[in-house]
Scaffold this motif. Structure first.
Motif, PDB file in Angstrom:
ATOM      1  N   LEU A 162     -67.146  44.875  18.488  1.00 48.31           N
ATOM      2  CA  LEU A 162     -68.404  45.300  17.880  1.00 48.31           C
ATOM      3  C   LEU A 162     -69.342  44.108  17.717  1.00 48.31           C
ATOM      4  O   LEU A 162     -68.914  43.021  17.326  1.00 48.31           O
ATOM      5  CB  LEU A 162     -68.134  45.939  16.516  1.00 48.31           C
TER       6      LEU A 162
ATOM      7  N   ILE B  26     -74.611  46.663  14.063  1.00 40.61           N
ATOM      8  CA  ILE B  26     -74.696  48.000  13.463  1.00 40.61           C
ATOM      9  C   ILE B  26     -76.103  48.194  12.931  1.00 40.61           C
ATOM     10  O   ILE B  26     -76.682  47.273  12.351  1.00 40.61           O
ATOM     11  CB  ILE B  26     -73.642  48.201  12.351  1.00 40.61           C
TER      12      ILE B  26
ATOM     13  N   VAL C 258     -73.667  52.032  16.191  1.00 37.38           N
ATOM     14  CA  VAL C 258     -72.770  50.879  16.271  1.00 37.38           C
ATOM     15  C   VAL C 258     -72.766  50.429  17.725  1.00 37.38           C
ATOM     16  O   VAL C 258     -72.606  51.241  18.637  1.00 37.38           O
ATOM     17  CB  VAL C 258     -71.336  51.250  15.825  1.00 37.38           C
TER      18      VAL C 258
ATOM     19  N   SER D 178     -71.168  47.936  20.645  1.00 42.45           N
ATOM     20  CA  SER D 178     -70.078  47.065  21.077  1.00 42.45           C
ATOM     21  C   SER D 178     -70.542  46.372  22.350  1.00 42.45           C
ATOM     22  O   SER D 178     -71.621  46.666  22.857  1.00 42.45           O
ATOM     23  CB  SER D 178     -68.808  47.883  21.352  1.00 42.45           C
TER      24      SER D 178
ATOM     25  N   LEU E 199     -71.774  45.000   6.139  1.00 43.24           N
ATOM     26  CA  LEU E 199     -71.449  45.205   7.557  1.00 43.24           C
ATOM     27  C   LEU E 199     -72.421  44.487   8.488  1.00 43.24           C
ATOM     28  O   LEU E 199     -72.029  44.055   9.569  1.00 43.24           O
ATOM     29  CB  LEU E 199     -71.428  46.702   7.895  1.00 43.24           C
TER      30      LEU E 199
ATOM     31  N   LEU F  63     -69.185  42.528  10.840  1.00 44.69           N
ATOM     32  CA  LEU F  63     -68.683  43.778  11.427  1.00 44.69           C
ATOM     33  C   LEU F  63     -67.165  43.832  11.480  1.00 44.69           C
ATOM     34  O   LEU F  63     -66.588  44.896  11.636  1.00 44.69           O
ATOM     35  CB  LEU F  63     -69.261  43.969  12.830  1.00 44.69           C
ATOM     36  N   GLU F  64     -66.502  42.688  11.335  1.00 45.91           N
ATOM     37  CA  GLU F  64     -65.034  42.661  11.331  1.00 45.91           C
ATOM     38  C   GLU F  64     -64.462  43.516  10.212  1.00 45.91           C
ATOM     39  O   GLU F  64     -63.322  43.961  10.290  1.00 45.91           O
ATOM     40  CB  GLU F  64     -64.527  41.223  11.209  1.00 45.91           C
TER      41      GLU F  64
ATOM     42  N   LEU G  61     -65.108  46.473   9.576  1.00 47.49           N
ATOM     43  CA  LEU G  61     -64.774  47.783  10.149  1.00 47.49           C
ATOM     44  C   LEU G  61     -63.371  47.784  10.747  1.00 47.49           C
ATOM     45  O   LEU G  61     -62.644  48.762  10.637  1.00 47.49           O
ATOM     46  CB  LEU G  61     -65.788  48.190  11.220  1.00 47.49           C
TER      47      LEU G  61
END
Length: 132
Positions: free
Chosen positions: A41, A44, A62, A64, A86, A90-91, A93
């Motif tokens: 990812l 977001i 989101v 990636s 976030l 993003l980690e 998530l």
């Protein structure tokens, strides 16, 4: 939150429903299955607080390294909070999709969409079928 206590949408969002001050709220996130499928990812786009959403409407994206994926509102209502953490990490998530990795909280204005959501066992079955 324990995944077994949540509700799930066919599009891989999880929902935790709470009653606060006689008002139903839904905390929404992406399932571990979805996060693993997306991999790597990078970005977001969180929904705006105050936004009115309809059930099954895309309200967040989101990104990636492979693609941009929509996140769908599992219920109708007003976005009352978003997880600003976030945007910088993003980690979260991947580390804790059912806890710290929540995306938004929605004040439910129409809970009829809740009946379209699956329990944990039904969602596990869907994931197993999609994995083949």
């Amino acid at each position: 939150m324990k995944p077994e206590s949540l509700l799930f949408a066919k599009t891989h969002e999880w929902v935790a429903v709470a009653n606060e001050d006689a008002q139903k709220t839904a905390t929404v996130g992406l399932t571990a299955f979805a996060v693993e499928a997306l991999t790597d990812l990078v970005f977001i786009e969180l929904p705006k607080v105050g936004r009115q959403v309809k059930a099954q409407e895309s309200f967040c994206e989101v990104e990636s390294v492979k693609a941009v994926s929509d996140v769908y509102a599992p219920v109708a209502g007003e976005v009352i909070a978003v997880n600003d953490k976030l945007a910088d990490d993003l980690e979260i998530l991947s580390r804790d999709p059912f806890g710290e990795g929540w995306i938004a909280r929605i004040k439910i204005t129409d809970d009829s969409a809740l009946k379209n959501l699956m329990d944990y066992a039904a969602y596990q079955k869907q994931c197993a079928e999609e994995s083949h």
